[in-house]
Design a protein around this motif. Sequence first.
Motif, PDB file in Angstrom:
ATOM      1  N   HIS A   1     -14.364 -33.931  -4.646  1.00  0.00           N
ATOM      2  CA  HIS A   1     -15.300 -34.813  -5.236  1.00  0.00           C
ATOM      3  C   HIS A   1     -15.854 -33.932  -6.683  1.00  0.00           C
ATOM      4  CE1 HIS A   1     -17.038 -36.656  -1.504  1.00  0.00           C
ATOM      5  NE2 HIS A   1     -16.006 -37.268  -2.072  1.00  0.00           N
ATOM      6  N   ASP A   2     -16.275 -34.727  -7.559  1.00  0.00           N
ATOM      7  CA  ASP A   2     -16.644 -34.142  -8.845  1.00  0.00           C
ATOM      8  C   ASP A   2     -17.302 -32.864  -8.825  1.00  0.00           C
ATOM      9  OD1 ASP A   2     -15.490 -36.465  -9.864  1.00  0.00           O
ATOM     10  OD2 ASP A   2     -17.400 -37.495 -10.221  1.00  0.00           O
ATOM     11  N   GLU A   3     -18.261 -32.853  -8.197  1.00  0.00           N
ATOM     12  CA  GLU A   3     -19.317 -31.553  -8.048  1.00  0.00           C
ATOM     13  C   GLU A   3     -18.373 -30.461  -7.542  1.00  0.00           C
ATOM     14  OE1 GLU A   3     -22.245 -31.001  -9.278  1.00  0.00           O
ATOM     15  OE2 GLU A   3     -22.004 -32.975 -10.343  1.00  0.00           O
TER      16      GLU A   3
ATOM     17  N   LYS B   1     -14.764 -29.848  -7.799  1.00  0.00           N
ATOM     18  CA  LYS B   1     -13.738 -29.649  -8.668  1.00  0.00           C
ATOM     19  C   LYS B   1     -13.768 -28.244  -9.172  1.00  0.00           C
ATOM     20  CE  LYS B   1     -12.232 -34.315  -9.854  1.00  0.00           C
ATOM     21  NZ  LYS B   1     -12.539 -34.940  -8.625  1.00  0.00           N
TER      22      LYS B   1
ATOM     23  N   THR C   1      -7.227 -37.224 -11.049  1.00  0.00           N
ATOM     24  CA  THR C   1      -8.413 -36.167 -11.916  1.00  0.00           C
ATOM     25  C   THR C   1      -7.964 -34.753 -11.309  1.00  0.00           C
ATOM     26  OG1 THR C   1      -9.775 -37.976 -12.609  1.00  0.00           O
ATOM     27  CG2 THR C   1     -10.444 -35.633 -13.096  1.00  0.00           C
ATOM     28  N   THR C   2      -8.161 -34.487  -9.864  1.00  0.00           N
ATOM     29  CA  THR C   2      -7.997 -33.267  -9.579  1.00  0.00           C
ATOM     30  C   THR C   2      -6.756 -32.851  -9.822  1.00  0.00           C
ATOM     31  OG1 THR C   2      -9.603 -33.896  -7.749  1.00  0.00           O
ATOM     32  CG2 THR C   2      -7.960 -31.834  -7.255  1.00  0.00           C
TER      33      THR C   2
ATOM     34  N   ARG D   1      -6.173 -31.534 -13.231  1.00  0.00           N
ATOM     35  CA  ARG D   1      -7.027 -30.123 -13.373  1.00  0.00           C
ATOM     36  C   ARG D   1      -6.277 -29.105 -13.087  1.00  0.00           C
ATOM     37  NH1 ARG D   1     -12.825 -30.015 -13.482  1.00  0.00           N
ATOM     38  NH2 ARG D   1     -12.489 -27.736 -13.609  1.00  0.00           N
TER      39      ARG D   1
ATOM     40  N   SER E   1      -6.292 -41.939  -9.260  1.00  0.00           N
ATOM     41  CA  SER E   1      -7.571 -41.063  -8.962  1.00  0.00           C
ATOM     42  C   SER E   1      -8.404 -41.702  -7.738  1.00  0.00           C
ATOM     43  CB  SER E   1      -8.766 -41.394 -10.057  1.00  0.00           C
ATOM     44  OG  SER E   1      -8.829 -42.832 -10.560  1.00  0.00           O
TER      45      SER E   1
ATOM     46  N   GLU F   1     -16.833 -42.166  -5.628  1.00  0.00           N
ATOM     47  CA  GLU F   1     -15.611 -40.859  -5.117  1.00  0.00           C
ATOM     48  C   GLU F   1     -15.228 -41.250  -3.601  1.00  0.00           C
ATOM     49  OE1 GLU F   1     -17.522 -36.907  -7.046  1.00  0.00           O
ATOM     50  OE2 GLU F   1     -18.862 -37.773  -5.472  1.00  0.00           O
TER      51      GLU F   1
END
Length: 135
Positions: A22-24, A26, A50-51, A54, A68, A102
């Motif tokens: 999840h975004d928080e 990552k 996105t993960t 990164r 995503s 998410e």
Amino acid sequence: MLTVNSLANATDGMTRVALIAHDETKPDLIDFAREHESQLSEYELVATGTTGKRLQEDVGLEVDRKQSGPLGGDLQIGAEVADDRLDGIVFLRDPLRAQPHEPDISALLRICDVHDTALATNLASATFLIEGLAE
């Protein structure tokens, strides 16, 4: 004794692991990947879009990037579990602040249970998963 679904053998013998966050969480997954880079580089890695980006850019790992999360990447990973193409999943989720866009863990949890595939949802269990696959 830890048992892990071992499919890695059908094609090239590589262990295949999916990474989702999840975004928080990552940044936590990126830190985890840096700490375990030597082991993860031995695996065939799959990640949501996105993960995966990164992990490629920040850690230098080779990753098979799916869509995503909001576009169905978690479902693509679930399909790989159903096809016995994954040995384990690390899904670092934010249990307190997950956003509607998410990925939802419910479907992945269900398919992993059906196929006896290891699913780690926090850093402690992710460490056990990665170390268990190395044995």
